[in-house]
Write a protein that holds these residues in place. Sequence first.
Motif, short mmCIF file in Angstrom:
data_model
loop_
_atom_site.label_atom_id
_atom_site.label_comp_id
_atom_site.label_asym_id
_atom_site.label_seq_id
_atom_site.Cartn_x
_atom_site.Cartn_y
_atom_site.Cartn_z
N UNK A 6 -15.37 -5.15 -11.70
CA UNK A 6 -14.07 -5.80 -11.80
C UNK A 6 -12.95 -4.81 -11.51
N UNK A 7 -13.08 -3.59 -12.03
CA UNK A 7 -12.04 -2.58 -11.83
C UNK A 7 -11.86 -2.28 -10.34
N UNK A 8 -12.98 -2.19 -9.60
CA UNK A 8 -12.89 -1.93 -8.16
C UNK A 8 -12.22 -3.09 -7.43
N UNK A 15 -4.14 -3.19 -3.80
CA UNK A 15 -3.94 -2.02 -2.93
C UNK A 15 -2.72 -2.16 -2.02
N UNK A 16 -2.32 -3.38 -1.69
CA UNK A 16 -1.18 -3.57 -0.79
C UNK A 16 0.14 -3.73 -1.52
N UNK A 17 0.12 -3.65 -2.84
CA UNK A 17 1.34 -3.78 -3.63
C UNK A 17 2.10 -2.46 -3.57
N UNK A 24 -0.64 -7.99 -8.14
CA UNK A 24 -1.06 -9.37 -7.90
C UNK A 24 -2.00 -9.81 -9.02
N UNK A 25 -2.89 -8.91 -9.44
CA UNK A 25 -3.90 -9.22 -10.44
C UNK A 25 -3.81 -8.22 -11.58
N UNK A 26 -3.83 -8.74 -12.80
CA UNK A 26 -3.80 -7.88 -13.98
C UNK A 26 -5.07 -7.95 -14.81
#
Length: 88
Positions: A6-8, A15-17, A24-26
């Motif tokens: 999940x962490x990966x 990565x694009x933020x 995008x995801x927390x």
Amino acid sequence: MLHPSYAELIKIVNSEVEEGEDPVVNSRYSIVMATAKRARQIIAGDEELVDGKGKKALSVAVEELNQGKIKILNDEVPQEEVSEATAE
């Protein structure tokens, strides 16, 4: 152990933020919901974006996310829609 973890997956999705923006995801929940939705799309007949021969739809969806073939969009509800929904 699950691969990718999940962490990966969270790192890949975020990565694009750019610095200073909200990710995008927390949480793992967001990853699970996104991959489950994509798996349902594959089951319904959508084209697989990775080689999924012999794999279940959920495994294909996770691999698509891992390879960056699909994106999780931040689907915030506009404030106007929230106030209309609560007014009813």
